[in-house]
Enzyme design. Structure first.
Site, PDB file in Angstrom:
ATOM      1  N   TYR A 146       0.810  -1.214   0.000  1.00 27.31           N
ATOM      2  CA  TYR A 146       0.000   0.000   0.000  1.00 27.31           C
ATOM      3  C   TYR A 146       0.852   1.276   0.000  1.00 27.31           C
ATOM      4  CZ  TYR A 146      -3.784  -3.219   1.331  1.00 27.31           C
ATOM      5  OH  TYR A 146      -4.685  -4.250   1.375  1.00 27.31           O
ATOM      6  N   LYS A 195       4.088 -15.368   2.338  1.00 26.66           N
ATOM      7  CA  LYS A 195       3.964 -16.103   1.075  1.00 26.66           C
ATOM      8  C   LYS A 195       5.393 -16.396   0.619  1.00 26.66           C
ATOM      9  CE  LYS A 195       1.390 -17.641  -2.362  1.00 26.66           C
ATOM     10  NZ  LYS A 195       0.574 -18.866  -2.215  1.00 26.66           N
ATOM     11  N   ASP A 227      -2.390 -18.213   2.015  1.00 33.13           N
ATOM     12  CA  ASP A 227      -3.562 -18.912   1.464  1.00 33.13           C
ATOM     13  C   ASP A 227      -4.049 -19.976   2.440  1.00 33.13           C
ATOM     14  OD1 ASP A 227      -1.077 -19.936   0.873  1.00 33.13           O
ATOM     15  OD2 ASP A 227      -1.556 -20.607  -1.145  1.00 33.13           O
ATOM     16  N   ASP A 251      -4.761  -6.896   6.245  1.00 30.29           N
ATOM     17  CA  ASP A 251      -5.991  -6.194   5.893  1.00 30.29           C
ATOM     18  C   ASP A 251      -7.095  -7.225   5.609  1.00 30.29           C
ATOM     19  OD1 ASP A 251      -7.800  -4.320   5.066  1.00 30.29           O
ATOM     20  OD2 ASP A 251      -6.768  -3.756   3.225  1.00 30.29           O
ATOM     21  N   ASP A 255     -10.214  -8.828   8.524  1.00 31.50           N
ATOM     22  CA  ASP A 255     -11.655  -8.747   8.246  1.00 31.50           C
ATOM     23  C   ASP A 255     -12.291 -10.129   8.281  1.00 31.50           C
ATOM     24  OD1 ASP A 255     -11.696  -6.050   8.055  1.00 31.50           O
ATOM     25  OD2 ASP A 255     -12.599  -5.964   6.062  1.00 31.50           O
TER      26      ASP A 255
END
Ligand code: NAD
Length: 361
Positions: A146, A195, A227, A251, A255
């Site tokens: 980001y 990852k 994942d 992020d 959630d």
């Protein structure tokens, strides 16, 4: 102990829910012999109305001069409020981004706890929710994809967009240390999510987390691919204690983790810097649909205040007292409207604050 707390009540339900958290803090102060001094500050829509900007230097300086910040929520109805006719840098949310940046808050902590009494709100199968879960997601907040270099350009006649994922070892080390410190105050397990099978940034992440782990021999560390983590969160969330990860993975996973608890009014959060300083706020927004009606659920804000006691003030017994009061309230059948079910006792926002304060002995 004397602590100075900057208080940003904010907009919408913010003033109602923060008032209840202060009520509970005052009870803690009385029972445990502390003094909490509050400095009330404006930010968000109320600051736009008073000062023409969502965040003033005065608010930033007063926050910096305090031991911690307790915040409600900011913003209004994005369809009808005049605040959303202003340019993006003058809207309420710009205040939130500005204060996080000004205070150097790089670690976002979101506990996700399924209370047995509210298990019905959990969207997972009963065979999974019956085990319960009590985890905390720590998301890196100021680096990664980001904030890396980004551009959109034409390459050989084709529009091409690039985002860059950059992490320095220093950025990784400071959040890894935070994760292990928090795990020491919880169930002493860290799951680092990356990852590493594909990304260089993840391989560096994993290396630095392993280096930091050596300083915390009591904490079990494991590495999990992002994942797989997304799957494990819905398959068996009870396996996690502290999950630490980079900005974008966090992020998304935070959630997902919030969703499986089922109730936004119950979810606290904290954002911290390298020191013990932090900003504590509920995960939900300003809920303009119920603002001013004394029916918001103050528990997320009260639990945010409990995180402040635990992580900024090192007051473990006091934080446990607040958390246990909330558990007991639920066991005894008290509910606000958002978590109400048949046969339970409905309380207003202020009555819930009164009850929780009363349960702290
Ligand atoms: P919201 O979280 O405010 O509301 C979503 C739904 O959850 C609403 O039905 C609301 O009534 C309910 N809800 C939220 N908190 C509750 C509580 N404590 N008790 C009972 N019910 C609760 O999200 P939204 O409607 O998308 O956003 C409203 C405003 O809040 C917007 O201006 C948004 O930008 C802002 N916002 C602020 C923050 C923050 O201050 N950190 C975070 C998210 C959204």
């Amino acid at each position: 102990m004397t602590k100075n707390i900057a208080v940003i009540k904010g907009d919408g339900i913010g003033p109602e829910i923060v008032t209840e958290a202060m009520k509970v803090l005052d009870k803690v102060a009385q029972v445990y012999g502390h003094t909490f001094n509050y400095t009330q500050l404006l930010m968000g829509g109320c600051s736009i109305d008073a000062n023409g900007v969502p965040l003033t230097d005065e608010t930033i300086e007063a926050c910096k001069a305090s031991d911690a910040v307790l915040m409600g929520s900011i913003g209004g109805d994005t369809n009808t409020s005049p605040w959303y006719k202003l340019p993006a840098n003058l809207r309420p949310e710009a205040g939130l981004l500005g204060i996080r940046k000004a205070l150097g808050l790089f670690a976002n902590l979101r506990p996700c706890l399924l209370y047995p009494e509210l298990a019905g709100a959990c969207p997972l199968k009963e065979s999974i929710s019956a085990k319960g879960f009590d985890m905390l997601i720590m998301r890196e907040l100021t680096g990664g994809l980001y904030f890396g270099e980004k551009k959109t350009e034409e390459v050989d006649g084709v529009m091409t967009a690039t985002d860059t994922l950059v992490y320095s070892e220093n950025e990784i080390r400071r959040i890894a240390i935070k994760a292990f410190e928090v795990a020491m105050k919880r169930n002493k397990k860290v799951t680092s999510v990356d990852k590493a099978n594909v990304l260089d940034s993840s391989r560096l992440w994993r290396k630095v987390v392993n280096e930091v782990a050596k300083d915390y021999p009591e904490v079990t560390v494991e590495h999990m691919l992002v994942d797989n983590s997304a799957m494990q969160l819905v398959k068996d969330p009870s396996q996690f204690d502290v999950m630490v990860t980079e900005n974008m993975f966090g992020d998304i996973l935070s959630d997902e983790a919030s969703m499986i608890t089922g109730s936004i009014g119950m979810l606290p959060s904290a954002s911290m810097n390298e020191t013990k300083f932090g900003l504590y706020e509920p995960s939900g927004g300003s809920a303009p649909d119920i603002a001013g009606q004394n029916k918001a659920n103050p528990i997320a804000t009260i639990l945010s205040a409990s995180m402040m006691l635990r992580y900024s003030f090192d007051m473990q017994a006091e934080a446990d007292a607040v958390d246990n009061a909330v558990k007991q309230i639920l066991k005894d059948g008290y509910r606000t409207g958002d978590i109400m079910s048949e046969g339970k006792t409905l309380l207003s926002c202020s009555e819930m604050g009164d009850k929780i304060a009363e349960y702290i002995k």
